[in-house]
Every structure is written in C-alpha cells, then in structure tokens.
Design a protein around this motif. Structure first.
Motif, PDB file in Angstrom:
ATOM      1  N   ASN A 195       0.534  -1.103  -0.132  1.00  0.00           N
ATOM      2  CA  ASN A 195      -0.057  -0.169  -0.191  1.00  0.00           C
ATOM      3  C   ASN A 195       0.660   1.527   0.166  1.00  0.00           C
ATOM      4  O   ASN A 195       2.401   1.101   0.596  1.00  0.00           O
ATOM      5  CB  ASN A 195      -1.003  -0.120   1.253  1.00  0.00           C
ATOM      6  CG  ASN A 195      -2.154  -1.217   1.192  1.00  0.00           C
ATOM      7  OD1 ASN A 195      -2.140  -1.254   0.217  1.00  0.00           O
ATOM      8  ND2 ASN A 195      -2.250  -1.679   2.282  1.00  0.00           N
ATOM      9  N   PRO A 196       0.341   2.260  -0.728  1.00  0.00           N
ATOM     10  CA  PRO A 196       1.262   3.700  -0.765  1.00  0.00           C
ATOM     11  C   PRO A 196       1.548   4.055   0.732  1.00  0.00           C
ATOM     12  O   PRO A 196       0.328   3.674   1.784  1.00  0.00           O
ATOM     13  CB  PRO A 196       0.289   4.475  -1.194  1.00  0.00           C
ATOM     14  CG  PRO A 196      -1.069   4.131  -2.133  1.00  0.00           C
ATOM     15  CD  PRO A 196      -0.561   2.050  -1.792  1.00  0.00           C
ATOM     16  N   PRO A 197       1.976   4.837   0.956  1.00  0.00           N
ATOM     17  CA  PRO A 197       3.169   5.704  -0.124  1.00  0.00           C
ATOM     18  C   PRO A 197       4.195   4.498   0.087  1.00  0.00           C
ATOM     19  O   PRO A 197       4.876   3.959   1.181  1.00  0.00           O
ATOM     20  CB  PRO A 197       3.899   6.768   1.150  1.00  0.00           C
ATOM     21  CG  PRO A 197       2.884   6.299   2.190  1.00  0.00           C
ATOM     22  CD  PRO A 197       2.574   5.806   2.867  1.00  0.00           C
ATOM     23  N   TYR A 198       4.600   4.622  -0.878  1.00  0.00           N
ATOM     24  CA  TYR A 198       5.637   4.201  -2.106  1.00  0.00           C
ATOM     25  C   TYR A 198       6.706   4.856  -1.683  1.00  0.00           C
ATOM     26  O   TYR A 198       7.143   6.136  -1.370  1.00  0.00           O
ATOM     27  CB  TYR A 198       5.458   3.704  -3.272  1.00  0.00           C
ATOM     28  CG  TYR A 198       4.611   2.840  -3.540  1.00  0.00           C
ATOM     29  CD1 TYR A 198       4.211   2.065  -2.866  1.00  0.00           C
ATOM     30  CD2 TYR A 198       3.409   3.953  -4.430  1.00  0.00           C
ATOM     31  CE1 TYR A 198       2.223   1.558  -3.379  1.00  0.00           C
ATOM     32  CE2 TYR A 198       2.550   3.528  -5.060  1.00  0.00           C
ATOM     33  CZ  TYR A 198       1.727   1.929  -4.351  1.00  0.00           C
ATOM     34  OH  TYR A 198       0.711   1.102  -4.502  1.00  0.00           O
ATOM     35  N   SER A 199       7.991   3.672  -1.615  1.00  0.00           N
ATOM     36  CA  SER A 199       9.143   3.849  -1.014  1.00  0.00           C
ATOM     37  C   SER A 199      10.139   4.721  -2.673  1.00  0.00           C
ATOM     38  O   SER A 199       9.320   4.010  -3.953  1.00  0.00           O
ATOM     39  CB  SER A 199      10.643   2.582  -0.457  1.00  0.00           C
ATOM     40  OG  SER A 199      10.468   1.883  -1.780  1.00  0.00           O
ATOM     41  N   ASN A 200      10.880   5.707  -3.038  1.00  0.00           N
ATOM     42  CA  ASN A 200      11.313   5.950  -4.111  1.00  0.00           C
ATOM     43  C   ASN A 200      12.473   3.990  -4.817  1.00  0.00           C
ATOM     44  O   ASN A 200      11.579   4.246  -5.729  1.00  0.00           O
ATOM     45  CB  ASN A 200      12.532   6.541  -4.266  1.00  0.00           C
ATOM     46  CG  ASN A 200      12.338   8.131  -3.870  1.00  0.00           C
ATOM     47  OD1 ASN A 200      11.256   8.529  -3.580  1.00  0.00           O
ATOM     48  ND2 ASN A 200      12.893   9.252  -3.485  1.00  0.00           N
ATOM     49  N   SER A 201      12.213   3.531  -4.191  1.00  0.00           N
ATOM     50  CA  SER A 201      12.801   2.294  -4.277  1.00  0.00           C
ATOM     51  C   SER A 201      12.247   1.344  -5.786  1.00  0.00           C
ATOM     52  O   SER A 201      11.820   0.738  -6.621  1.00  0.00           O
ATOM     53  CB  SER A 201      13.228   1.263  -3.565  1.00  0.00           C
ATOM     54  OG  SER A 201      13.571   0.243  -4.278  1.00  0.00           O
ATOM     55  N   TRP A 219      -0.294   7.736 -22.009  1.00  0.00           N
ATOM     56  CA  TRP A 219       1.031   7.769 -20.538  1.00  0.00           C
ATOM     57  C   TRP A 219      -0.029   7.419 -19.607  1.00  0.00           C
ATOM     58  O   TRP A 219      -0.937   7.959 -19.300  1.00  0.00           O
ATOM     59  CB  TRP A 219       2.040   7.911 -20.529  1.00  0.00           C
ATOM     60  CG  TRP A 219       2.651   8.082 -21.955  1.00  0.00           C
ATOM     61  CD1 TRP A 219       2.731   9.565 -22.634  1.00  0.00           C
ATOM     62  CD2 TRP A 219       3.717   7.701 -21.824  1.00  0.00           C
ATOM     63  NE1 TRP A 219       3.525   9.703 -23.285  1.00  0.00           N
ATOM     64  CE2 TRP A 219       4.798   8.244 -22.737  1.00  0.00           C
ATOM     65  CE3 TRP A 219       4.549   6.897 -21.384  1.00  0.00           C
ATOM     66  CZ2 TRP A 219       5.792   8.067 -23.177  1.00  0.00           C
ATOM     67  CZ3 TRP A 219       5.369   6.547 -21.853  1.00  0.00           C
ATOM     68  CH2 TRP A 219       6.461   7.152 -22.857  1.00  0.00           C
ATOM     69  N   ALA A 220       0.300   6.353 -18.907  1.00  0.00           N
ATOM     70  CA  ALA A 220       0.453   5.823 -17.295  1.00  0.00           C
ATOM     71  C   ALA A 220      -0.238   7.060 -16.359  1.00  0.00           C
ATOM     72  O   ALA A 220       0.666   7.871 -16.650  1.00  0.00           O
ATOM     73  CB  ALA A 220       0.212   4.720 -16.779  1.00  0.00           C
ATOM     74  N   PRO A 221      -0.505   6.958 -15.721  1.00  0.00           N
ATOM     75  CA  PRO A 221      -0.261   8.615 -14.431  1.00  0.00           C
ATOM     76  C   PRO A 221       0.587   8.240 -13.923  1.00  0.00           C
ATOM     77  O   PRO A 221       1.813   7.155 -13.813  1.00  0.00           O
ATOM     78  CB  PRO A 221      -1.506   8.319 -13.117  1.00  0.00           C
ATOM     79  CG  PRO A 221      -2.199   7.358 -14.113  1.00  0.00           C
ATOM     80  CD  PRO A 221      -2.076   6.451 -15.201  1.00  0.00           C
ATOM     81  N   LEU A 222       1.026   8.894 -13.210  1.00  0.00           N
ATOM     82  CA  LEU A 222       2.964   8.637 -12.717  1.00  0.00           C
ATOM     83  C   LEU A 222       2.776   8.101 -11.521  1.00  0.00           C
ATOM     84  O   LEU A 222       1.844   8.491 -10.820  1.00  0.00           O
ATOM     85  CB  LEU A 222       3.962   9.991 -11.976  1.00  0.00           C
ATOM     86  CG  LEU A 222       4.062  10.398 -14.025  1.00  0.00           C
ATOM     87  CD1 LEU A 222       4.657  12.242 -13.828  1.00  0.00           C
ATOM     88  CD2 LEU A 222       5.289   9.719 -15.545  1.00  0.00           C
ATOM     89  N   PHE A 223       3.753   7.877 -10.114  1.00  0.00           N
ATOM     90  CA  PHE A 223       4.288   6.980  -9.395  1.00  0.00           C
ATOM     91  C   PHE A 223       2.827   6.424  -8.657  1.00  0.00           C
ATOM     92  O   PHE A 223       2.406   6.353  -7.365  1.00  0.00           O
ATOM     93  CB  PHE A 223       3.692   8.302  -8.044  1.00  0.00           C
ATOM     94  CG  PHE A 223       4.702   9.705  -8.699  1.00  0.00           C
ATOM     95  CD1 PHE A 223       6.241   9.095  -9.062  1.00  0.00           C
ATOM     96  CD2 PHE A 223       4.434  10.409  -9.095  1.00  0.00           C
ATOM     97  CE1 PHE A 223       7.580  10.267  -9.634  1.00  0.00           C
ATOM     98  CE2 PHE A 223       5.318  11.931 -10.011  1.00  0.00           C
ATOM     99  CZ  PHE A 223       6.815  11.235 -10.067  1.00  0.00           C
TER     100      PHE A 223
END
Length: 660
Positions: A195-201, A219-223
């Motif tokens: 589940n979010p929030p996601y790490s940068n990795s 394009w699909a949404p970012l992040f």
C-alpha cells in the motif's frame, strides 16, 4: 546504383561533410530549452541556431523487411546464453556482418563460466507433465500439476525420479522457524503490491516516474503501479523480482526444493526466466559454489491447488532436469574508422550491447548495432568525424550479470583504450510489442491493441548520463525527426523531472558511460514486457508477431541520428560538470536561500543564468559563457546561504576553468 540514388548519396555525404566542418546551412535546428522556457534565457536560446547531425537519409537505412529477416534468423536459434549453440549461431552472424559493413580490427575477450542449462527450448512439452518428455514436473498429494511455468536459474537439479518431501507453505505473516524448513519443499506465493506511500525504490521499479522528456501519446499516471491490462511490464517485474528473496530463505533453511506461485497468467508465467544466483551469499563468479535447491515456478491457475496442498502439509515430488556445464562466452570489439582512426587525434564514440539472453527482444541489440553500422558505412570515412567502437558484451545473463565478472570487462583489461572515447551509446531490447493481461481473472495474455505511440509497443526507456541539456534535446530531436514513438528519457535520481517529481532510473548497463564516467545515452526497451520468456522469439505466449519491424527501424534511425550527433558534439558541451552543476542548482532547498520565501524566484534566476551559460557554450561563444557563469557565481554569493555557497562556487569555478 541508379543515377538518382547516386545523386541522393552524394547529397547526403555532402551535407554530412558540411556539418562535420561546422557549416550550418540546411543542418541546423532551433531548439526550445528544457529549462526556463518563458525566460529571457529561453527566448535567447530559441533564437539561436545550433549545429546538429543532418536528418537520417532513408536511402541509407535498413528496411523493415531486412530488420524482419535478421530478427527471424536470430529467433530461429532460440535462447542465446553465452557459449550456447544459439549464442554461437547469433554471434557468428554478427561477426560475419561486421566486415561487410566496414568494421575493422575485431578483438575478443573469452569469458569462461559455469553455465546452468535446462534443455527445454524449443519444445514446450518439456513443461507439460503428461507429454512424456517433461523436464520440469510437480506432483502434490498424488496429483500432477498439468503445466510448470519455469525454474529458478542456477537452482540445481534432481535425480530422474525427483525429490519427494513434505511441503511447507511459507506464510510471511507467520514465517516458519528455520529448523522447520530443512528437508521440506518450501512453497511461496508472491506478495501483492504494498500500500502507498511508496518508497523511491518501489517507485523506481514498479511505476512510471518523472522524466526529462517523453514523446507524445497516452501514458499511465505517474507514481502508481499501472494495471496489467495496460502493460504487463511493471507487474511482471514486481512478481518475479521476489524469487531471489525466496531463494535466500530456502538456501539458509536447507530446503529440499522450492516452488514459487507467481501471481501471473499462464501465458505471462510460461518460460519466464530471470537471473538468480543460488549461492550462500547470492554472489556469482568463476568457481562459485552453487547450492542445490531445485526451484520450480507456477502461474496463478496451475498454482492454486498447490498452495492449498502446501498449507495442508501434503507431500510432493519435484523434478527438475538440469545441469551445469563449463562454457565460454566471448565479448567482441570492432571499429568503424573515423577520419583520424589510427592516429593520436582519433576520437571515438562507444556503442555497446549484449548478446546473451533467453528471448529475441532480450537481446537483439546486436542487430540494432548492425543497422547503425550499415548506415554509417554508406558515408565515406572522411565524413565520419569520430570512430565508432562497437562492443558486444556477453555477461548480462551470466550468473549475477556484468557486476559479477568485472575482470572480463574489455576496458578493465585495456584501460588505456578509454582515453579516446568522447561519449557512449547503449542499446538493448528493440522492436517488442507490449503485452497485457486481460479477460476473466486477468488470465488472458495478449498484445496491447493500442497504437505504438499510446503503448502498443514496449517503451524506449532512454538513460542519460548525466542530465545534460544537450543530450536530452538530442534524444528529443532524434525521436521527433524519425517518428520514433514511445520514448521516455530519464537521468536518474540526480534531480526532479519536468513535473518536479522523483525521476527514476533506467536499468541499462549497456550505457557504459555510467561505469566509465563518460557522457552517454542508453536505450533499454522496457523490461520484461513479455520478453523474459524462453519461448518469446518472433512469436511469444501472447501470440504471433510480437516483433514490430517498423518500430525496430524507427529505433535504429533515431539511434543512428544520435550516433551522428555524438560524432559532432564538442566534448565541452557534454562535459559531465554541466550536469553536476545543474543538479546542484535544481536540488537547492528553500532553506538554502537567504530569503526562503523567495526561493522559487531565486532558484529560477540561477537556472536561467545556468542555461544562458550553457547555450553560449553550445554556440562556442566562450567569452559570453564565462560572463554568464560569473554572473551566476555573483548571484550564488548574494542569494544562497553562506554555508552552501562553497560547493556551488566550486562547481561554477570548475566549468570556468574548462572554458579557459
């Protein structure tokens, strides 16, 4: 050659010679800056013309039919793991074509290694229990699993009758004690996305991230992880990336074997292979001691009953027919001479790819290199300002990848040969169509029906080292000029992307510039995208014709234009210091400014001055560039807090010294 074609050839050679000599007529491009587009610096840059490589002459390009023939030839040989029969067939083809297209002075590095071999290709029946020729079999509680998807690379083997043991389900919420694992067949189920929030990795590997530039299209949404009904690349990557962690648990616990149930459709899981290293420390290399822990992988359909049986502690028999054999791969070096080849004045552009993999798209980069070579061979040597060095590596799918075999890197063996290299260009994963999972339960594995620009082909992920404005704009120009769809340019986590967000990295070791600290660009068609499968050749589990010959040629055309740009660009323009300075400026926090409330305006001012200085360098107006850098230094002193001025000033002074 017809008279008309001779005239066209003569005209193209003349244009190239003019460009190489610095003549701007018919070869210039007015470029919109990527930073400060609405500023006076932006307006000045827009008004300024810049020397660029002439647009690609289609008369000199390989044709889609030629691209198709080359790729079909490679596909007919199957997987090209270093030293294998398919690899020898493929590399013999490359070696035969190199002199034909003007390459000289071929050199080689022989690379011995312990090659893990499962003789399943080209017969899919080796995965089917009742075929009579199955090499990968699993029977749980007396019932055979109809189809085994694949195996853990380097995981070892079983006797012909297999290994029989009680199954133990690995519940990550309540993991078994290490002592309970020994002698069991350990069964894993891959975890869903967190589940979010996601790490940068996580963002970097499993979502679309910010970028320096990308081509128009849908394009699909970012992040956020894109659904597998849009692209299978991200979810496939998430699922199979878990195998290494499972292997480590099984090895430490002395399991008799491992079964991994992937959350993938039967088509997406079938033949899926990835690098895994079954050693106690997960490190490979010559003479590494592998742990025998035979591993099978299943799709979600064939794995459902196995999970239930494992949770009930049922007995299973696991069979994996495999072996290790000492094979020898070979790296290949060749040169397309530039005008100063063989003299101390020679400058070079290094173009690298790898030749080893399980499928066509991973890796047909060598055929892309031939396409570039073929193009430039149409131009006389005198019209090639720099030599092209062609590096065909073979360590990518040796256990552990390139990092486990550094002693066989050509430039580790010959460091002095790095000196003439001005820039690098990496190439891998070309021409693939995008795969998706759709239908009931997501269990129908097919190609996307979208147009190429909207995601019908695998994305051309472009790595830039480092975030140099000229390099990014060269890619944008090459993509636009050559109608190259689905291009996403990233510089890594050196600064925010154009939307101000986290900018991911491109996992492309073929951009050798990063390893050698030389300015470079690298293409890596998005991975896996259905192209990490043993049986994904011209056709794949998603259907026929998974190779798009037109997309391949568009990529070759764009890459050829980039190679030409790198032949012409002044080293000062792509000097790594410009990117380092740019990153330092854009990453300044609000608290770094004397007036934090005005940080945005002050940061923009600094960037505008940086861009102005860089544009002057592009135009070879070095006095104006020095003046702009001095203005930048003055503003840093006035607007940045004292304790952060020193590092920035040192970077500015470093670039000023190069203009002296």
């Amino acid at each position: 050659m017809s008279e008309s074609r001779k005239r066209i050839a003569s005209s193209s050679r003349r244009n190239f010679l003019q460009a190489a000599a610095g003549v701007t007529a018919n070869t210039v491009l007015i470029r919109q800056p990527l930073w400060a587009q609405n500023s006076r610096a932006g307006a000045a840059a827009t008004a300024r013309t810049n020397l660029a490589f002439p647009k690609i002459d289609p008369q000199f390009m390989i044709t889609p039919d030629q691209a198709w023939d080359w790729n079909v030839f490679k596909a007919q040989g199957g997987p090209t793991y270093a030293g294998s029969t398919g690899w020898k067939r493929y590399t013999d083809f490359l070696i035969s074509k190199l002199p034909e297209f003007g390459a000289v002075d071929l050199d080689y590095v022989e690379i011995p290694y312990d090659h893990y071999i499962v003789d399943d290709w080209p017969d899919r029946r080796t995965h089917i229990h009742d075929s009579g020729v199955a090499l990968e079999k699993l029977v749980t509680d007396g019932t055979p699993v109809p189809v085994v998807a694949s195996y853990g690379m380097t995981s070892g083997s079983t006797p012909p009758e297999g290994v029989t043991a009680q199954m133990l389900y690995y519940d990550p919420a309540h993991p078994p004690a290490a002592g309970d694992i020994a002698g069991k067949i350990l069964v894993f189920q891959t975890a869903p996305y967190p589940n979010p929030p996601y790490s940068n990795s996580f963002l970097d590997n499993y979502t679309l991230t910010d970028y320096e530039w990308r081509s128009p299209g849908k394009w699909a949404p970012l992040f956020t992880p894109p659904p597998a009904s849009v692209t299978s690349s991200y979810h496939c990557r998430w699922v199979w990336s878990q195998l290494n962690g499972f292997a480590a648990i099984g090895i430490r616990g002395h399991a008799a074997g491992i079964v991994v149930v992937y959350d993938l459709s039967p088509g997406a899981a079938f033949g899926l292979a990835q690098r895994s290293v079954y050693t106690p420390d997960a490190k490979a290399g010559l003479g590494a001691k592998y742990v025998n822990c035979p591993t099978l992988t299943l799709d979600r359909v064939n794995g459902a009953r196995v999970l239930a049986d494992a949770k009930a502690g049922k007995t299973a028999t696991l069979t994996l027919t495999a072996r290790f054999g000492r094979d020898t791969g070979k790296a290949i070096l060749a040169y397309l001479p530039g005008k100063n080849y063989g003299t101390p004045q020679d400058e070079q552009v290094l173009i690298a790819t790898h030749t080893d993999a399980m499928s066509l798209i991973e890796e047909n980069g060598g055929l892309g290199v031939l396409g570039i070579l073929s193009y430039f061979n149409h131009l006389p040597r005198s019209a090639r300002p720099r030599t092209l060095v062609l590096y065909f590596d073979c360590r990518h799918f040796m256990p552990g990848g390139e990092g486990s075999w550094p002693q066989f890197d050509y430039y580790t063996l010959h460091p002095e040969r790095l000196k003439p290299i001005v820039a690098t260009l990496g190439i891998e994963h070309m021409g693939g169509r995008q795969t998706i999972e759709t239908g009931p339960g997501g269990n129908r594995y097919v190609y996307s029906s979208e147009l190429p620009e909207n995601g019908g082909v695998i994305t051309s992920l472009m790595d830039v080292y480092n975030n140099n404005i000229w390099l990014v704009e060269a890619i944008a120009r090459a993509a636009t000029d050559n109608h190259w769809p689905r291009v996403d340019v990233k510089a890594g986590n050196v600064g925010p992307g154009v939307n101000g967000g986290f900018q991911g990295t491109v996992k492309s070791p073929m951009n050798k510039g990063r390893a050698y600290r030389i300015p470079g660009i690298g293409l890596a068609g998005d991975w896996p995208g259905g192209w990490t499968q043993t049986y994904a050749q011209v056709d794949s589990e998603a259907g026929a014709h998974g190779f798009d010959k037109d997309y391949f040629v568009q990529q070759v055309a764009g890459l050829s234009q980039l190679a030409g740009d790198l032949m012409l660009v002044k080293p000062l323009v792509i000097d790594l210091g410009w990117g380092t300075l740019k990153s330092a400026l854009v990453k300044l926090q609000d608290a770094s400014f004397v007036a934090p409330r005005e940080a945005t305006a002050h940061r923009n001012t600094l960037m505008n001055q940086y861009v102005a200085a860089f544009r002057h360098v592009e135009a070879a107006a070095l006095d104006e560039a020095k003046s702009a850098l001095n203005n930048l230094a003055a503003n840093i002193s006035a607007r940045v807090v004292t304790d952060q001025q020193g590092a920035l000033s040192a970077l500015v002074d470093g670039q000023l010294a190069k203009l002296a």
